[in-house]
Design a protein around this motif. Structure first.
Motif, PDB file in Angstrom:
ATOM      1  N   ARG A   1       1.062  -7.484   6.310  1.00  0.00           N
ATOM      2  CA  ARG A   1       1.262  -6.153   5.736  1.00  0.00           C
ATOM      3  C   ARG A   1       2.715  -5.893   5.371  1.00  0.00           C
ATOM      4  NH1 ARG A   1      -2.601  -2.033   9.218  1.00  0.00           N
ATOM      5  NH2 ARG A   1      -4.441  -3.372   9.287  1.00  0.00           N
ATOM      6  N   ASP A   2       3.631  -6.587   6.038  1.00  0.00           N
ATOM      7  CA  ASP A   2       5.046  -6.377   5.742  1.00  0.00           C
ATOM      8  C   ASP A   2       5.604  -7.422   4.788  1.00  0.00           C
ATOM      9  OD1 ASP A   2       4.855  -8.496   7.447  1.00  0.00           O
ATOM     10  OD2 ASP A   2       6.569  -7.914   8.711  1.00  0.00           O
ATOM     11  N   GLY A   3       4.733  -8.231   4.188  1.00  0.00           N
ATOM     12  CA  GLY A   3       5.179  -9.219   3.220  1.00  0.00           C
ATOM     13  C   GLY A   3       5.646  -8.559   1.939  1.00  0.00           C
ATOM     14  N   THR A   4       6.350  -9.316   1.105  1.00  0.00           N
ATOM     15  CA  THR A   4       6.909  -8.719  -0.107  1.00  0.00           C
ATOM     16  C   THR A   4       5.849  -8.265  -1.088  1.00  0.00           C
ATOM     17  OG1 THR A   4       7.130 -10.917  -1.103  1.00  0.00           O
ATOM     18  CG2 THR A   4       9.049 -10.023   0.053  1.00  0.00           C
ATOM     19  N   LEU A   5       4.655  -8.872  -1.047  1.00  0.00           N
ATOM     20  CA  LEU A   5       3.589  -8.433  -1.940  1.00  0.00           C
ATOM     21  C   LEU A   5       2.851  -7.224  -1.395  1.00  0.00           C
ATOM     22  CD1 LEU A   5       1.951 -11.684  -3.348  1.00  0.00           C
ATOM     23  CD2 LEU A   5       3.031  -9.863  -4.643  1.00  0.00           C
ATOM     24  N   ALA A   6       2.543  -7.241  -0.104  1.00  0.00           N
ATOM     25  CA  ALA A   6       1.787  -6.143   0.479  1.00  0.00           C
ATOM     26  C   ALA A   6       2.646  -4.901   0.661  1.00  0.00           C
ATOM     27  CB  ALA A   6       1.203  -6.563   1.828  1.00  0.00           C
ATOM     28  N   SER A   7       3.911  -5.098   0.943  1.00  0.00           N
ATOM     29  CA  SER A   7       4.790  -3.963   1.180  1.00  0.00           C
ATOM     30  C   SER A   7       5.013  -3.177  -0.094  1.00  0.00           C
ATOM     31  CB  SER A   7       6.149  -4.449   1.703  1.00  0.00           C
ATOM     32  OG  SER A   7       7.069  -3.393   1.757  1.00  0.00           O
ATOM     33  N   ARG A   8       4.919  -1.878  -0.002  1.00  0.00           N
ATOM     34  CA  ARG A   8       5.142  -1.038  -1.174  1.00  0.00           C
ATOM     35  C   ARG A   8       6.624  -0.740  -1.371  1.00  0.00           C
ATOM     36  NH1 ARG A   8       0.472   1.685  -2.973  1.00  0.00           N
ATOM     37  NH2 ARG A   8      -1.360   1.233  -1.751  1.00  0.00           N
ATOM     38  N   ARG A   9       7.398  -0.853  -0.303  1.00  0.00           N
ATOM     39  CA  ARG A   9       8.795  -0.446  -0.391  1.00  0.00           C
ATOM     40  C   ARG A   9       9.756  -1.612  -0.418  1.00  0.00           C
ATOM     41  NH1 ARG A   9       6.987   3.004   3.701  1.00  0.00           N
ATOM     42  NH2 ARG A   9       8.128   1.776   5.253  1.00  0.00           N
ATOM     43  N   GLY A  10       9.267  -2.831  -0.196  1.00  0.00           N
ATOM     44  CA  GLY A  10      10.193  -3.946  -0.090  1.00  0.00           C
ATOM     45  C   GLY A  10      11.120  -3.713   1.084  1.00  0.00           C
ATOM     46  N   GLY A  11      12.406  -3.902   0.894  1.00  0.00           N
ATOM     47  CA  GLY A  11      13.348  -3.701   1.987  1.00  0.00           C
ATOM     48  C   GLY A  11      13.963  -2.326   1.999  1.00  0.00           C
ATOM     49  N   ILE A  12      13.494  -1.427   1.138  1.00  0.00           N
ATOM     50  CA  ILE A  12      14.089  -0.103   1.028  1.00  0.00           C
ATOM     51  C   ILE A  12      13.291   0.885   1.866  1.00  0.00           C
ATOM     52  CG2 ILE A  12      14.642   1.789  -0.528  1.00  0.00           C
ATOM     53  CD1 ILE A  12      15.158  -0.186  -2.683  1.00  0.00           C
ATOM     54  N   ALA A  13      13.963   1.561   2.776  1.00  0.00           N
ATOM     55  CA  ALA A  13      13.282   2.534   3.617  1.00  0.00           C
ATOM     56  C   ALA A  13      13.108   3.846   2.860  1.00  0.00           C
ATOM     57  CB  ALA A  13      14.094   2.764   4.890  1.00  0.00           C
ATOM     58  N   GLY A  14      12.175   4.665   3.348  1.00  0.00           N
ATOM     59  CA  GLY A  14      11.942   5.952   2.714  1.00  0.00           C
ATOM     60  C   GLY A  14      10.482   6.129   2.367  1.00  0.00           C
ATOM     61  N   ALA A  15      10.165   7.289   1.828  1.00  0.00           N
ATOM     62  CA  ALA A  15       8.774   7.590   1.498  1.00  0.00           C
ATOM     63  C   ALA A  15       8.284   6.730   0.347  1.00  0.00           C
ATOM     64  CB  ALA A  15       8.655   9.062   1.121  1.00  0.00           C
ATOM     65  N   GLU A  16       7.030   6.331   0.407  1.00  0.00           N
ATOM     66  CA  GLU A  16       6.449   5.530  -0.661  1.00  0.00           C
ATOM     67  C   GLU A  16       6.292   6.365  -1.924  1.00  0.00           C
ATOM     68  OE1 GLU A  16       2.769   3.925   0.565  1.00  0.00           O
ATOM     69  OE2 GLU A  16       3.618   2.620   2.096  1.00  0.00           O
ATOM     70  N   LYS A  17       6.479   5.712  -3.064  1.00  0.00           N
ATOM     71  CA  LYS A  17       6.253   6.366  -4.349  1.00  0.00           C
ATOM     72  C   LYS A  17       4.970   5.798  -4.947  1.00  0.00           C
ATOM     73  CE  LYS A  17      11.195   7.008  -5.186  1.00  0.00           C
ATOM     74  NZ  LYS A  17      11.628   6.351  -3.955  1.00  0.00           N
ATOM     75  N   PRO A  18       4.298   6.534  -5.834  1.00  0.00           N
ATOM     76  CA  PRO A  18       2.989   6.109  -6.334  1.00  0.00           C
ATOM     77  C   PRO A  18       2.962   4.718  -6.942  1.00  0.00           C
ATOM     78  CG  PRO A  18       3.430   8.381  -6.947  1.00  0.00           C
ATOM     79  CD  PRO A  18       4.699   7.855  -6.340  1.00  0.00           C
ATOM     80  N   PHE A  19       4.026   4.324  -7.647  1.00  0.00           N
ATOM     81  CA  PHE A  19       4.001   3.061  -8.364  1.00  0.00           C
ATOM     82  C   PHE A  19       4.806   1.961  -7.682  1.00  0.00           C
ATOM     83  CE2 PHE A  19       3.357   6.387 -11.614  1.00  0.00           C
ATOM     84  CZ  PHE A  19       2.098   6.006 -12.053  1.00  0.00           C
ATOM     85  N   ASP A  20       5.240   2.191  -6.466  1.00  0.00           N
ATOM     86  CA  ASP A  20       6.062   1.193  -5.786  1.00  0.00           C
ATOM     87  C   ASP A  20       5.344  -0.144  -5.631  1.00  0.00           C
ATOM     88  OD1 ASP A  20       8.391   2.545  -5.552  1.00  0.00           O
ATOM     89  OD2 ASP A  20       8.135   3.144  -3.468  1.00  0.00           O
ATOM     90  N   ALA A  21       4.066  -0.099  -5.245  1.00  0.00           N
ATOM     91  CA  ALA A  21       3.325  -1.348  -5.039  1.00  0.00           C
ATOM     92  C   ALA A  21       3.179  -2.119  -6.350  1.00  0.00           C
ATOM     93  CB  ALA A  21       1.953  -1.049  -4.443  1.00  0.00           C
ATOM     94  N   MET A  22       2.916  -1.406  -7.442  1.00  0.00           N
ATOM     95  CA  MET A  22       2.786  -2.054  -8.751  1.00  0.00           C
ATOM     96  C   MET A  22       4.120  -2.644  -9.200  1.00  0.00           C
ATOM     97  SD  MET A  22       0.432   0.920 -10.450  1.00  0.00           S
ATOM     98  CE  MET A  22       0.442   0.224 -12.101  1.00  0.00           C
ATOM     99  N   ASN A  23       5.189  -1.869  -9.031  1.00  0.00           N
ATOM    100  CA  ASN A  23       6.516  -2.359  -9.413  1.00  0.00           C
ATOM    101  C   ASN A  23       6.917  -3.560  -8.577  1.00  0.00           C
ATOM    102  OD1 ASN A  23       6.749  -0.264 -11.267  1.00  0.00           O
ATOM    103  ND2 ASN A  23       7.752   1.094  -9.812  1.00  0.00           N
ATOM    104  N   ASN A  24       6.489  -3.577  -7.326  1.00  0.00           N
ATOM    105  CA  ASN A  24       6.815  -4.680  -6.437  1.00  0.00           C
ATOM    106  C   ASN A  24       6.209  -5.996  -6.933  1.00  0.00           C
ATOM    107  OD1 ASN A  24       8.495  -4.677  -4.112  1.00  0.00           O
ATOM    108  ND2 ASN A  24       6.763  -5.367  -2.884  1.00  0.00           N
TER     109      ASN A  24
END
Length: 270
Positions: free
Chosen positions: A233-256
């Motif tokens: 779940r914390d992998g670079t593909l599954a993670s929506r935020r990558g290494g950046i902390a903070g609230a998730e944004k709607p398109f973070d997972a797609m941009n990742n």
């Protein structure tokens, strides 16, 4: 030793760019345990000392600056980037923003803003190129549906061909889905495609609907829909935020996902 310059245009381009720089830093930090500024890192980052000068490969990392130009006719995304964890990677000389946006109109971005900001864009592109010892290519990241991304993004592409005709131009173009709620996005995409066919050396098309489908599948896999398909779940593909902390944004997972695509493509370049 070769370098590449990333040109991020529009809201989508800058959001994907944010994910790209985050993942690039994380990957290099994982393999570069001694904190040395090596040739791989120099492909996309400058090593700036306290006096503002660039330090060559082989020395200790002082202050990394991304080899990037950020363009958007709205300030929102760029301002958030400058207030976030990556703010030290960019400075004002790499930014070009306005406040009114392009109104999802290709012509406004391409013709109106393209004419008004032509000289400033050329100056920023030249400055980024001058910081390179051996400029290999430009990576342009933009969307095809929005006014700034499609219009100004393709205008920047044309400027690159005029100013740097011998430097390869690689474009990552995000296409709108069939259910896009912006009525002008199909027209913007068609007009932008003509410019891509004329001025790009290589186009990496990314479909929004496909990204949504991939995100849905990754979500199921991350939550263990089937034991053999479980991923971290914390992998670079599954993670929506990558290494950046903070609230998730709607398109973070797609941009990742797009950022991972770019990072894997450029790994050989690094």
């Amino acid at each position: 030793m070769t370098q590449s310059v990333v040109v991020q245009v529009g809201q989508c381009g800058n959001q994907v760019g944010c994910r790209f720089w985050d993942l690039a830093l994380r990957e290099h930090a994982h393999v570069n345990k001694k904190g040395l500024y090596d040739e791989a890192l120099s492909s996309f980052f400058r090593n700036v000392d306290s006096r503002g000068g660039d330090r060559g490969a082989g020395g200790i990392i002082q202050h990394l600056k991304a080899r990037a130009v950020l363009v958007d006719m709205e300030e929102g995304v760029v301002n958030k980037l400058l207030q976030g964890p990556l703010r030290e990677v960019f400075d004002s000389t790499q930014l070009l923003t306005d406040v009114s946006g392009s109104g999802n109109n290709w012509a406004v971005g391409h013709l109106t803003y393209g004419s008004v900001y032509r000289e400033q864009m050329v100056e920023q592109l030249r400055r980024a190129a001058e910081h390179c010892d051996c400029l290999q290519c430009f990576f342009i990241i933009h969307s095809m549906g929005g006014g700034t991304g499609s219009g100004l993004g393709t205008r920047v592409l044309g400027l690159l061909e005029e100013e740097f005709p011998e430097v390869c131009r690689i474009v990552t173009a995000v296409y709108p889905s069939a259910e896009d709620d912006v009525v002008t996005s199909p027209y913007n995409s068609v007009l932008a495609m003509r410019e891509l066919s004329e001025h790009a050396d290589c186009v990496l098309p990314v479909d929004n609907q496909s990204l949504l489908d991939i995100v849905s599948r990754i979500s199921l896999m991350a939550h263990g829909a089937k034991p053999e398909l479980v991923i971290r779940r914390d992998g670079t593909l599954a993670s929506r935020r990558g290494g950046i902390a903070g609230a998730e944004k709607p398109f973070d997972a797609m941009n990742n996902i797009v950022a991972n695509l770019l990072l894997n493509i450029t790994r050989e370049t690094c």
